[in-house]
Design an enzyme around this catalytic site. Structure first.
Site, PDB file in Angstrom:
ATOM      1  N   ASP A  15      26.985  -7.788-125.429  1.00  0.00           N
ATOM      2  CA  ASP A  15      26.190  -8.359-126.279  1.00  0.00           C
ATOM      3  C   ASP A  15      27.159  -8.734-127.813  1.00  0.00           C
ATOM      4  O   ASP A  15      27.718  -7.299-128.334  1.00  0.00           O
ATOM      5  CB  ASP A  15      24.967  -7.748-126.802  1.00  0.00           C
ATOM      6  CG  ASP A  15      23.907  -8.407-127.659  1.00  0.00           C
ATOM      7  OD1 ASP A  15      23.368  -9.526-127.157  1.00  0.00           O
ATOM      8  OD2 ASP A  15      23.737  -7.930-128.646  1.00  0.00           O
ATOM      9  N   GLU A  41      29.542 -11.872-124.762  1.00  0.00           N
ATOM     10  CA  GLU A  41      28.785 -12.946-125.555  1.00  0.00           C
ATOM     11  C   GLU A  41      29.394 -13.138-126.892  1.00  0.00           C
ATOM     12  O   GLU A  41      29.491 -12.271-127.573  1.00  0.00           O
ATOM     13  CB  GLU A  41      27.460 -12.518-125.626  1.00  0.00           C
ATOM     14  CG  GLU A  41      26.561 -13.745-126.253  1.00  0.00           C
ATOM     15  CD  GLU A  41      25.315 -13.183-127.196  1.00  0.00           C
ATOM     16  OE1 GLU A  41      24.527 -14.119-127.609  1.00  0.00           O
ATOM     17  OE2 GLU A  41      25.419 -12.130-127.953  1.00  0.00           O
TER      18      GLU A  41
HETATM   19  C1  NOJ Z   1      22.442 -11.575-128.730  1.00  0.00           C
HETATM   20  C2  NOJ Z   1      21.233 -11.627-127.619  1.00  0.00           C
HETATM   21  O1  NOJ Z   1      21.710 -12.534-127.002  1.00  0.00           O
HETATM   22  C3  NOJ Z   1      20.286 -11.898-128.446  1.00  0.00           C
HETATM   23  O2  NOJ Z   1      19.041 -12.011-127.704  1.00  0.00           O
HETATM   24  C4  NOJ Z   1      19.764 -10.861-129.393  1.00  0.00           C
HETATM   25  O3  NOJ Z   1      18.786 -10.893-130.146  1.00  0.00           O
HETATM   26  C5  NOJ Z   1      21.138 -10.462-130.377  1.00  0.00           C
HETATM   27  N1  NOJ Z   1      22.379 -10.497-129.778  1.00  0.00           N
HETATM   28  C6  NOJ Z   1      20.935  -9.378-131.148  1.00  0.00           C
HETATM   29  O4  NOJ Z   1      21.246  -8.107-130.204  1.00  0.00           O
END
Ligand code: NOJ
Length: 579
Positions: free
Chosen positions: A242, A302
C-alpha cells in the site's frame, strides 16, 4: 506509428539471495499453470473480502465465504475464470475507519473475516487449485489503535517513542500552535494532529486515526520485515504494498512547494518532501531479498501517484508497480493507443507493466467507460484490452460480470473521506465515495444476490437479481463467458503472456496491435465506437492469413487473408492468430 517491437520477453529468472534470510522454501503450487514466472505470465484477481461472500450471515464477507467460492476463480477447467492469483485487500484486525487500511495488528486476522486457521485453509485450498495468494501490506501507517502507537504516544523515552513521526510545534509561537510544516492529508485537512497525551504533533498522510510510521527508524523496518517473514512462512506468495512510495519522508520534514492548480488541497502541493525519497530504493532491495529468499514470490507496489514514468522507475524483476495511466483514459481508441505507447516506451524491455482498469479506490470501469449504457458491449471490448495488452492483468472482483458502481444515499456512506465531504458525487465533493465501487458480489438468486442472508454492509447493485455469476455462467454471450474465454486463451498463448507489442492501428475509433511471440503472432483489433469500423490485418510480413480465436460478438467470422480489411461491428473486438 508502429512502435518498436521486441520478441517475447525473457526477464531474468529469480535469483534468490540465499544469504538474506532463512525463510523456508514453500512447496510448489500444485496444478498452477505457471512456474516462478507466474507474476509475469499469470492473471491476478483482486478480492475485496468484505464484499466477496458471507458465510456467517452477518452481512460482511469472510474467508470461509471466499473459500466456498474459489471454484469460480479457478477449478482447473474453462468453466471457471482460470486466474492464477488472488490479492486480498486487508484482512487484519482493524477498527475499520479506513475500511481495513487502518491496521491494528499486522500479524493476525480480523475476527470479522475468520481465524488464522481459516487463513491456513484458504492458502491450502487456493494452492490446491493452482491459485497463489497475495496479501495487502499496509506499512506506511498503522491504526491509532495499534499497541505500537499506544506505547509511542504514552512514553517519550520508551522503546517505541520514535516509531512514529512526532514533532513539537515550531518554537516561539503565541496563541494557536503552528503545525511543523504545511503538509496536508490526502483525505483532507492537515497532515498533523496534536496529541494531548504526548504533547506533540504526529504525522498522518491519511486519517488522523492512521499515524505514519517512522521508516527512518531501523527497528520499525525490522518489525515489519519480521511480519513479512511470518506471512511467508504461512505460505503466502506475494504482497501488494500500500502507498509504498510514501514510506520515507524528507529527514528535515521541509514544507512542500505549492502548486496553483488542483481540485483538492493535497493536489495543490508538489510532494517533494513527503514521498519518493531516495531511501525507498534501498528498502525495496532489502524487502525483495526477504521475499525472494523463498523463490516464486512477487510483489506489487501501489504507487501513491498516477504517473507511469514514476511507476516505471520503481519496477524491477518480480516487483510490479501499478500505474493508473490506463484508468485515466476515456473510452477512445486513440487515448488507449497513446497511453499504451507511452507505457511501452517507459517500461520498455526490462520492466514489466501491470494492466489495471478498476480497483477498490476507483469508479468501476463498467460505469466509467460505458457512459451510462446498461449493456456490456464496452465491458467486453475493455476485457479484450485488459487481457491482451502487454503486462500482468489485475481484475477487480465483479468486473467479470460487468458490475457497475452502486449509488449510495448520503446516510449510508461508509468511506471516511466521503463522509467528511458528506457527498455522493464528484460534482459536489472533492472526494468521490469509494463505497460505490465496493458493492457485495451478486452470486445468484436468493436473498441479497446470494451474498448473505443478512442485510449486507453495503447495498447490493439494483440489478443483482439479473446481473450475477449464476446467470452469466450459463449465457455464452455474457461478460463472464468472455472473461473465461480470454483468460484461458491467454494461458494457451505465450505471445499474449510475454510477447512483444506493436501497434498497427490507432484511429479515433479503432485500436489494433500485434503480440509477438517466439513462435506465434496474435493480432488484436478493438472498435471503441458505437458505429461500425474496420481494421487492416497488416503489420506482420510473414502472416499468410489470420484466423479468429476469440471475439466479443457472435458469430466471429471466418479466417481472413493477410492485408484484408476487416469490418468490425460497434464495440467489437477480435483476437486473431497469424497462420
Ligand atoms: C491506498 C488504498 O488503496 C486505499 O484504499 C487506502 O485508503 C489508502 N491507501 C490508505 O491506506
Amino acid at each position: 506509428m508502429a512502435l518498436e517491437s521486441f520478441p517475447e520477453s525473457t526477464l531474468p529468472s529469480p535469483t534468490p539471495d540465499a544469504a538474506a534470510t532463512s525463510v523456508r522454501r514453500p512447496p510448489p503450487v500444485a496444478g498452477a499453470a505457471f512456474g516462478e514466472d507466474w507474476w509475469q505470465r499469470g492473471v491476478v484477481y483482486q478480492v475485496y473480502p468484505r464484499s466477496f461472500a458471507d458465510s456467517t450471515g452477518d452481512g460482511v464477507g469472510d474467508l470461509p465465504g471466499l473459500i466456498e467460492h474459489l471454484d469460480h476463480l479457478n477449478d482447473g477447467t474453462s468453466r471457471s475464470l482460470g486466474v492464477d492469483a488472488i490479492w486480498l485487500s486487508p484482512i487484519y484486525p482493524s477498527p475499520g475507519l479506513d475500511v481495513g487500511y487502518d491496521v491494528s495488528d499486522h500479524a493476525a486476522i480480523d475476527p470479522l473475516f475468520g481465524t488464522l486457521d481459516d487463513f491456513d485453509r484458504l492458502i491450502a485450498e487456493a494452492h490446491r487449485r493452482g491459485i497463489r495468494v497475495i496479501l495487502d501490506l499496509v506499512m506506511n501507517h498503522t491504526s491509532s489503535a495499534h499497541p505500537w502507537f499506544g506505547e509511542s504516544r504514552s512514553n517519550r523515552s520508551g522503546p517505541r517513542a520514535d516509531w512514529y513521526i512526532w514533532r513539537d510545534p515550531p518554537p516561539g509561537f503565541r496563541g494557536r500552535r503552528p503545525r511543523p510544516n504545511n503538509w496536508v492529508s490526502f483525505f483532507g485537512g492537515p497532515a498533523w494532529t496534536w496529541d494531548p497525551v504526548r504533547g506533540q504533533f504526529y504525522l498522518h498522510t491519511f486519517l488522523p486515526e492512521q499515524p505514519d510510521l517512522n521508516w527512518r527508524n531501523p527497528e520499525v523496518r525490522e518489525a515489519m520485515l519480521g511480519i513479512v517473514r511470518g506471512w511467508l512462512e504461512r505460505g503466502v506468495d506475494g504482497f501488494r504494498l500500500d502507498v509504498f512510495n510514501a514510506f520515507f519522508k524528507h529527514p528535515e520534514l521541509r514544507s512542500n512547494p505549492r502548486r496553483v492548480l488542483g481540485r483538492r488541497a493535497y493536489d495543490r502541493q508538489r510532494h517533494s518532501y513527503d514521498k519518493d525519497q531516495p531511501e525507498m530504493h534501498d528498502f525495496l532491495t532489502e524487502f525483495r531479498s526477504v521475499v525472494d529468499a523463498g523463490g516464486g514470490r512477487m510483489t506489487v507496489g501501489e504507487l501513491f501517484a498516477t504517473e507511469a514514468r514514476r511507476a516505471g522507475s520503481y519496477a524491477a524483476d518480480r516487483h510490479l508497480v501499478f500505474d493508473f495511466h490506463l484508468i485515466e483514459q476515456s473510452w477512445r481508441a486513440d487515448s488507449f493507443a497513446a497511453a499504451t505507447a507511452e507505457r511501452e516506451a517507459i517500461f520498455g524491455r526490462d520492466r514489466w507493466p501491470t494492466v489495471v482498469l478498476s480497483n477498490h479506490d476507483q469508479s468501476r470501469h463498467a460505469s466509467r467507460l460505458s457512459g451510462g449504457r446498461r449493456d456490456d458491449a464496452v465491458v467486453k471490448a475493455a476485457a479484450v484490452l485488459l487481457l491482451t495488452l502487454r503486462g500482468t492483468p489485475f481484475l477487480y472482483y465483479g468486473e467479470e460480470i460487468g458490475l457497475r458502481d452502486v449509488p449510495i444515499p448520503r446516510a449510508e456512506i461508509v468511506d471516511p473521506p466521503a463522509r467528511r465531504g458528506g457527498a455522493i458525487s464528484r460534482r459536489i465533493s472533492p472526494w468521490w465515495n469509494r463505497d460505490q465501487a465496493r458493492a457485495p458480489m451478486p452470486w445468484g438468486e436468493g436473498a441479497n444476490g446470494g451474498f448473505s442472508p443478512h442485510r449486507p454492509w453495503l447495498r447490493m447493485a439494483p440489478d443483482a437479481s439479473i446481473r450475477n455469476v449464476a446467470a452469466q455462467s450459463v449465457d455464452p454471450a455474457s461478460a463472464l463467458s468472455l472473461y473465461r474465454r480470454l483468460i484461458w486463451l491467454r494461458r494457451e498463448h505465450p505471445a499474449l503472456q510475454t510477447g512483444g507489442y506493436r501497434q498497427i492501428a490507432a484511429s479515433k475509433d479503432v485500436f489494433g496491435y500485434l503480440r509477438l511471440g517466439r513462435e506465434e503472432t496474435l493480432l488484436v483489433a478493438v472498435n471503441f465506437a458505437d458505429a461500425a469500423g474496420w481494421v487492416r490485418l497488416d503489420g506482420h510480413p510473414r502472416a499468410g492469413g489470420w484466423s479468429p480465436l476469440v471475439g466479443t460478438h457472435a458469430p466471429i467470422g471466418p479466417g481472413r487473408g493477410a492485408g484484408e480489411r476487416v469490418a468490425l461491428r460497434p464495440n467489437e473486438a477480435i483476437v486473431f492468430a497469424a497462420t
